[in-house]
Design an enzyme around this catalytic site. Structure first.
Site, PDB file in Angstrom:
ATOM      1  N   GLY A 258       0.824  -1.203   0.000  1.00 17.62           N
ATOM      2  CA  GLY A 258       0.000   0.000   0.000  1.00 17.62           C
ATOM      3  C   GLY A 258       0.852   1.243   0.000  1.00 17.62           C
ATOM      4  O   GLY A 258       2.052   1.197   0.273  1.00 17.62           O
ATOM      5  N   PRO A 260       2.490   4.887   1.177  1.00 17.94           N
ATOM      6  CA  PRO A 260       3.010   5.275   2.498  1.00 17.94           C
ATOM      7  C   PRO A 260       1.930   5.911   3.358  1.00 17.94           C
ATOM      8  O   PRO A 260       1.117   6.702   2.887  1.00 17.94           O
ATOM      9  CB  PRO A 260       4.117   6.287   2.164  1.00 17.94           C
ATOM     10  CG  PRO A 260       4.489   6.007   0.745  1.00 17.94           C
ATOM     11  CD  PRO A 260       3.245   5.521   0.079  1.00 17.94           C
ATOM     12  N   GLY A 261       1.926   5.545   4.638  1.00 17.81           N
ATOM     13  CA  GLY A 261       1.013   6.163   5.586  1.00 17.81           C
ATOM     14  C   GLY A 261      -0.348   5.525   5.692  1.00 17.81           C
ATOM     15  O   GLY A 261      -1.212   6.033   6.409  1.00 17.81           O
ATOM     16  N   THR A 262      -0.586   4.406   5.005  1.00 10.77           N
ATOM     17  CA  THR A 262      -1.909   3.786   5.037  1.00 10.77           C
ATOM     18  C   THR A 262      -2.107   2.868   6.235  1.00 10.77           C
ATOM     19  O   THR A 262      -3.219   2.383   6.453  1.00 10.77           O
ATOM     20  CB  THR A 262      -2.158   2.993   3.744  1.00 10.77           C
ATOM     21  OG1 THR A 262      -1.047   2.118   3.504  1.00 10.77           O
ATOM     22  CG2 THR A 262      -2.320   3.926   2.558  1.00 10.77           C
ATOM     23  N   GLY A 263      -1.052   2.595   7.015  1.00  9.68           N
ATOM     24  CA  GLY A 263      -1.202   1.806   8.240  1.00  9.68           C
ATOM     25  C   GLY A 263      -0.719   0.380   8.130  1.00  9.68           C
ATOM     26  O   GLY A 263      -1.242  -0.494   8.835  1.00  9.68           O
ATOM     27  N   GLU A 481      -6.099  33.803  -9.524  1.00  8.87           N
ATOM     28  CA  GLU A 481      -6.901  32.851  -8.757  1.00  8.87           C
ATOM     29  C   GLU A 481      -8.388  33.025  -9.043  1.00  8.87           C
ATOM     30  O   GLU A 481      -9.138  32.038  -9.044  1.00  8.87           O
ATOM     31  CB  GLU A 481      -6.624  33.023  -7.257  1.00  8.87           C
ATOM     32  CG  GLU A 481      -5.176  32.776  -6.850  1.00  8.87           C
ATOM     33  CD  GLU A 481      -4.680  31.408  -7.264  1.00  8.87           C
ATOM     34  OE1 GLU A 481      -5.485  30.453  -7.305  1.00  8.87           O
ATOM     35  OE2 GLU A 481      -3.473  31.269  -7.557  1.00  8.87           O
ATOM     36  N   HIS A 484      -9.129  30.995 -12.151  1.00 11.57           N
ATOM     37  CA  HIS A 484      -9.279  29.566 -11.841  1.00 11.57           C
ATOM     38  C   HIS A 484     -10.651  29.288 -11.231  1.00 11.57           C
ATOM     39  O   HIS A 484     -11.367  28.367 -11.661  1.00 11.57           O
ATOM     40  CB  HIS A 484      -8.193  29.131 -10.843  1.00 11.57           C
ATOM     41  CG  HIS A 484      -6.847  28.927 -11.457  1.00 11.57           C
ATOM     42  ND1 HIS A 484      -6.631  28.113 -12.536  1.00 11.57           N
ATOM     43  CD2 HIS A 484      -5.623  29.423 -11.112  1.00 11.57           C
ATOM     44  CE1 HIS A 484      -5.340  28.117 -12.844  1.00 11.57           C
ATOM     45  NE2 HIS A 484      -4.712  28.917 -12.001  1.00 11.57           N
TER      46      HIS A 484
END
Length: 663
Positions: A258, A260-263, A481, A484
């Site tokens: 998975g 990075p950081g998904t557990g 901005e 956009h």
């Protein structure tokens, strides 16, 4: 090893003790101990140690193995170092010139000698020019008379000692220091566990079932399907006979895959907590060292430790650090890493089975792992740990805010909808940032305001209000901005605007943030064209109102061009070129990244690709410009409001657009 423990030790441990005693006699004191050792000990140390181990152990203990402390060795080394420094300084002093006795007599007769010092048979002195000399004289009773007649100053000293005791003391100190250092290293090798010469030992951290805070599945949220896949492993560790009596075999290895950081690491610890077994944790980079063979040795030691604690779980984080494809990359493979991988393959499914050891590994690059590592029998199962969806994000926020006092106005569902693409680590960081903001303002609860501010900080970066911006730059940013935001509002199928700001955040002077209503997993051609049109809206506003272009649209142009190139070359969305893929990617697995792209098409096709990319981008740019021309008053009103308030929400934008349409 004591005599009793030696005789009762198993043959393997007994052999280790024999080797230690043999090395002590043969290697430590090559001249002293070998001379004192009986000849039959040197010829057959095994029989001698078995019959006389007690006597030699007693000699070694009395001789200082257990009495020699580290501080004694330390002070001996300091004394010896000081002696060598003194010797080096003394040897650099100016030395008198050596002359023969006849030359000395001639110098005395000629009157060039001013003073002499007589010490036994050694005579030192100085000439009239100040230079020193040294000579040796025979037993001549007339020497002093001759010197007195010439008026030379005479000094006498007793004869020097032979220096035998001094030599014996310092030579003995050298031997003692060497013996002490050798004993110290040998004891450290026996102790192991992070001491000297133990770099071949495993560096795995062990979490026992009764040690520290236990992590369970209640602490893991947002990956329900992944938890279901590893439930069988927990049931096997709790009741192995339930599976073995039917001929079943639990997977030897589980690969957690998975972003990075998904557990992934948290899920592995939860498995150990639920199964209530020892948990060995190590990183893939801990195996690889500069010394050849160290990685393989650490793999062996890791599995030896795991065998003593079966059933247990061995977790290897960042497996791609050691499990990369063998023999790939520029200049060949990495010998040490490949040896480590080979040893890991043998330990997982080799000649000797490791029953009761379940290996769990985590990686975010399964595409670069060696095929032999992924085959059944080693990693039987790959568990995908995905980025959580909106429900998963809400559950993760609820887990991380269990010990956090939240105000009544906090709605985690709204917060979860506004954080698409966030991983579990991102959401944990969001809650922590909100807690820090609330603590800074001395609040007792975390409001929705702090959570929204923390979300913007994680998404867009910290506000840089101290940055000095001229009025002209602020006006350019406001119209950019506003272009956009207005195009995104007017184009059908675009994601809703969440926030527009001209406050500098991170590396940007202004930001327009869009948040999708639903989770998107595939993208249509129409949606991609709308995205490119929105990206070109800022530059179109600059050309329409300011009559010039700035560097603020550089990143927008880059993203639009890259998106159009993928539409043409990868996704087959060009009507002129059809459903074809152009450009074969060449990847170096050892480097883990794409370093070149093979051109597998003709020059004519390359020109057609360039025309199609330009056509897509220019058509979207013209569409954005036409939309802004039709709503020029709304564009001016939006830019003016941005200059006054600096930040606008999606609701503020809707109100301005409605007022412009009514006018």
């Amino acid at each position: 090893m004591s005599p009793t423990s030696y005789l009762t030790a198993p043959p393997r441990d007994r052999a280790v003790s024999v080797v230690f005693h043999r090395r002590f006699v043969n290697l430590s004191f090559p001249r002293v101990v070998r001379a004192m050792a009986p000849p039959f000990l040197l010829m057959n140390p095994l029989n001698y140690v078995i019959n006389h181990v007690y006597r030699y152990d007693l000699i070694f203990e009395c001789g200082g193995i257990d009495v020699m402390y580290k501080n004694v060795i330390f002070w001996l080394i300091i004394v010896l170092t000081g002696y060598f420094i003194w010797q080096a300084w003394y040897s650099q002093r100016p030395k008198p010139a050596d002359i023969i006795f006849s030359e000395f007599v001639e110098a005395v007769d000629s009157g060039t000698v001013t003073s002499v010092t007589i010490q036994g048979n050694e005579i030192t002195g100085k000439f009239q020019d100040g230079s020193a000399f040294k000579t040796f004289a025979p037993d001549d009773p007339d020497l002093v008379t001759m010197l007195r007649e010439k008026g030379i100053r005479i000094a006498a000293k007793p004869a020097k000692d032979s220096g035998l005791w001094q030599s014996l003391i310092f030579n003995g100190l050298i031997i003692l220091v060497l013996v002490g250092v050798w004993i110290f290293f040998m004891r450290q090798m026996q102790i192991g566990g992070g001491k000297a010469m133990s770099f071949g030992k495993s560096r795995a951290r062990v979490f026992l079932k009764d040690q520290g805070k236990k992590v369970t599945f209640k602490d893991v949220a947002g990956i329900e399907e992944s938890k279901e896949e590893v439930t069988e492993i927990i049931e096997f560790l709790r009741d192995p006979q339930k599976f073995t009596k039917l001929g079943g075999r639990i997977p030897k290895g589980v690969l957690l895959v998975g972003p990075p950081g998904t557990g992934k690491t948290l899920l592995a610890r939860a498995i150990a907590g639920e199964a209530d077994v020892p948990f060995f944790s190590i990183s893939g980079s801990d195996f690889v060292e500069m010394f050849v063979g160290v990685g393989a040795s650490r793999v062996r030691d890791l599995f030896m430790q795991a065998k003593r604690s079966t059933p247990c779980i061995v977790f290897i984080d960042e497996l791609d650090a050691v499990g990369r494809y063998r023999g790939a990359g520029l200049g060949g493979g990495h010998d040490e890493r490949e040896q480590t991988l080979n040893q890991l393959l043998v330990e997982m499914d080799g000649f000797e089975a490791n029953e009761g050891i379940i290996l769990i590994a985590a990686t975010n690059r399964p595409d670069i792992l060696d095929p032999a590592l992924l085959r059944p029998g080693r990693f039987d199962r790959q568990v995908i740990v995905p980025i959580p969806d909106i429900k998963g994000r809400e559950d993760i926020l609820r887990v991380h805010s269990r010990n956090t006092p939240l105000a009544d106005d906090v709605n985690l569902s709204i917060l979860a909808r506004g954080t698409p693409g966030f991983t579990g680590a991102d959401l944990e960081n969001l809650v922590n940032e909100a807690a820090l903001l609330a603590a800074k303002e001395s609040k007792k609860h975390i409001d929705m305001k702090e959570l929204e501010h923390a979300k913007d900080k994680v998404l867009m970066g910290t506000e840089r209000r101290s940055m000095i911006i001229s009025e002209e730059e602020k006006k350019d940013t406001a119209y950019h901005e506003a272009g956009h935001a207005l195009v995104a509002k007017l184009v059908p199928g675009s994601d809703p605007i969440h926030k527009v700001t001209i406050i500098p955040r991170g590396h940007a002077l202004g930001l327009t943030q869009q948040l999708p209503i639903d989770e998107r997993h595939i993208y249509s051609k129409e949606y991609l064209l709308v995205t490119i049109t929105t990206l070109m809206g800022g530059r179109a506003a600059e050309g329409l109102v300011l009559k010039r272009f700035t560097t603020g649209g550089g990143n927008d142009i880059e993203k639009a061009t890259e998106l159009a190139r993928k539409m043409v070359c990868e996704w087959g969305m060009s009507e002129a070129l059809g459903p074809l893929a152009f450009g074969q990617k060449e990847e170096q697995i050892f480097l883990g990244r794409e370093i070149s792209q093979h051109r597998d098409y003709s020059e004519q096709t390359a020109q057609e690709i360039d025309r199609e990319i330009k056509k897509i981008v220019m058509e979207c740019s013209q569409r954005a410009e036409q939309l802004l021309k039709k709503n020029i008053k709304t564009l001016h009103a939006l830019a003016k409001t941005l200059l006054e308030r600096e930040s606008l929400t999606g609701e503020d934008l809707d109100q301005i657009v409605q007022e412009g349409a009514a006018a």
